[in-house]
Design a protein around this motif. Sequence first.
Motif, mmCIF file in Angstrom:
data_model
loop_
_atom_site.group_PDB
_atom_site.id
_atom_site.type_symbol
_atom_site.label_atom_id
_atom_site.label_comp_id
_atom_site.label_asym_id
_atom_site.label_seq_id
_atom_site.Cartn_x
_atom_site.Cartn_y
_atom_site.Cartn_z
ATOM 1 N N VAL A 123 78.752 1.293 54.444
ATOM 2 C CA VAL A 123 78.033 2.363 53.744
ATOM 3 C C VAL A 123 78.201 3.690 54.472
ATOM 4 C CG1 VAL A 123 75.747 3.182 53.072
ATOM 5 C CG2 VAL A 123 76.362 0.788 52.697
ATOM 6 N N ALA A 124 78.077 3.663 55.811
ATOM 7 C CA ALA A 124 78.207 4.888 56.599
ATOM 8 C C ALA A 124 79.615 5.475 56.492
ATOM 9 C CB ALA A 124 77.858 4.607 58.059
ATOM 10 N N LEU A 125 80.624 4.615 56.546
ATOM 11 C CA LEU A 125 82.008 5.090 56.426
ATOM 12 C C LEU A 125 82.280 5.652 55.029
ATOM 13 C CD1 LEU A 125 83.976 2.286 58.330
ATOM 14 C CD2 LEU A 125 83.573 4.633 59.072
ATOM 15 N N THR A 127 82.314 8.517 64.631
ATOM 16 C CA THR A 127 81.756 9.624 63.855
ATOM 17 C C THR A 127 80.653 9.141 62.923
ATOM 18 O OG1 THR A 127 83.932 10.702 63.902
ATOM 19 C CG2 THR A 127 82.324 11.541 62.324
ATOM 20 N N ALA A 128 80.886 7.997 62.263
ATOM 21 C CA ALA A 128 79.882 7.460 61.332
ATOM 22 C C ALA A 128 78.589 7.127 62.056
ATOM 23 C CB ALA A 128 80.435 6.224 60.631
ATOM 24 N N ILE A 129 78.692 6.543 63.238
ATOM 25 C CA ILE A 129 77.494 6.205 64.013
ATOM 26 C C ILE A 129 76.785 7.470 64.493
ATOM 27 C CG2 ILE A 129 76.689 5.122 66.161
ATOM 28 C CD1 ILE A 129 78.886 3.035 65.794
ATOM 29 N N ARG A 130 77.582 8.460 64.866
ATOM 30 C CA ARG A 130 77.011 9.702 65.395
ATOM 31 C C ARG A 130 76.196 10.462 64.350
ATOM 32 N NH1 ARG A 130 75.470 12.261 70.048
ATOM 33 N NH2 ARG A 130 75.633 14.516 69.820
ATOM 34 N N ILE A 131 76.703 10.551 63.116
ATOM 35 C CA ILE A 131 76.067 11.420 62.122
ATOM 36 C C ILE A 131 75.081 10.696 61.224
ATOM 37 C CG2 ILE A 131 78.113 12.897 62.097
ATOM 38 C CD1 ILE A 131 78.857 11.715 59.406
ATOM 39 N N ASN A 132 75.035 9.349 61.298
ATOM 40 C CA ASN A 132 74.137 8.598 60.417
ATOM 41 C C ASN A 132 72.932 8.090 61.209
ATOM 42 O OD1 ASN A 132 72.927 6.796 58.576
ATOM 43 N ND2 ASN A 132 74.892 6.422 57.575
ATOM 44 N N PRO A 133 71.736 8.609 60.939
ATOM 45 C CA PRO A 133 70.538 8.179 61.683
ATOM 46 C C PRO A 133 70.229 6.688 61.535
ATOM 47 C CG PRO A 133 70.111 10.201 60.453
ATOM 48 C CD PRO A 133 71.442 9.686 59.985
ATOM 49 N N SER A 144 79.554 1.912 69.472
ATOM 50 C CA SER A 144 80.205 3.193 69.757
ATOM 51 C C SER A 144 80.876 3.162 71.126
ATOM 52 C CB SER A 144 79.187 4.340 69.679
ATOM 53 O OG SER A 144 78.176 4.191 70.661
ATOM 54 N N ASN A 145 80.236 2.512 72.094
ATOM 55 C CA ASN A 145 80.862 2.345 73.409
ATOM 56 C C ASN A 145 82.127 1.498 73.308
ATOM 57 O OD1 ASN A 145 79.239 3.162 76.158
ATOM 58 N ND2 ASN A 145 77.834 2.962 74.433
#
Length: 324
Positions: free
Chosen positions: A303-305, A51-57, A68-69
């Motif tokens: 930071v993203a989390l 989720t963090a990777i998906r929503i953070n550019p 993510s994979n």
Amino acid sequence: MEDIKERGNQTIVTEFIFLGFSNHSKLQGLFFLIFLLVYLVTLLGNLLILTAIRINPVLHTPMYYFLSNLSFLDICYTSTTVPIMLVNFFRKKKTISYGGCLSQLFFLVTFSGSECVLLAAMAYDRFIAICHPLHYPILMSKRVCACLATGSWLCGLINSLTHTGLTATLTLCGPNQISHFLCDIPLLLKLSCSDTSINEVALYVSSATIGLCPCLFTAVSYMLIISAILKIQSAQGRQKAFSTCASHLTVVVIYYGTGNFNYDRPSSGSSLDVDILVSVLFCVVTPMLNPIIYSLRNKDVKVALKKLCEGYILPSNSNVQISS
């Protein structure tokens, strides 16, 4: 017995009995709670990473695309074995059908093989980033990343189709007891009363191509990476360069280390408890550690989390704004 049927003069196995954890019948409840907790932590940790990777550019880069994979693979991998293991803790007779065993074998081999190749692809990404930074945008374009990830999944799938097909041709005429908590190729080969030479050759070939080759490629990549890092003049530059691959290197050592110990150690002389412990480390604990390692050692992921958690904790009518 219902799990073994007669067909003509041949005995056909229709169900398998797992003997894993059978030496500790009084600890079934404790084992259930421990593995349930580990499974939930694995799901939560990897879902948070995804989720963090998906929503953070900021994390829309090749490195985090591969991560993510990896997180998705870990969710699939641990979900192949743990749920049925949890259910069996409440059963006096811990069984799995023949079809269910082959299905578990198929997905287990697919996800483990894909992860082996994916970790090598991630090592290649770090090699290009550190040793050829000026060519990184070209050598690690979106198309290249997609091809590497797809190739990892295809390698695992083709390898699994081969082994599952060969295993399905075996004649299993009893006993139907598996000294483990999962279905795996070497375990089923021991139960076969037909010729397993082709299966064993295929197992050795896949161990070299899917297991050993990615491991050697990753090792060579990191030798070149470390050599390049040591040539950097400033200590700050060396530390920054090493920090970009420290998480992946830790994951690689744990995965290949436990995997090698699980499949390549001598089978003679080892007890059931030791076999179970080693497989638990490889199949259950490792998928849980990966998101923890990346969240602890990688600044961008931390930071993203943190932003992700704050976004869910803060009320919708709050005037506090979270910077992207």
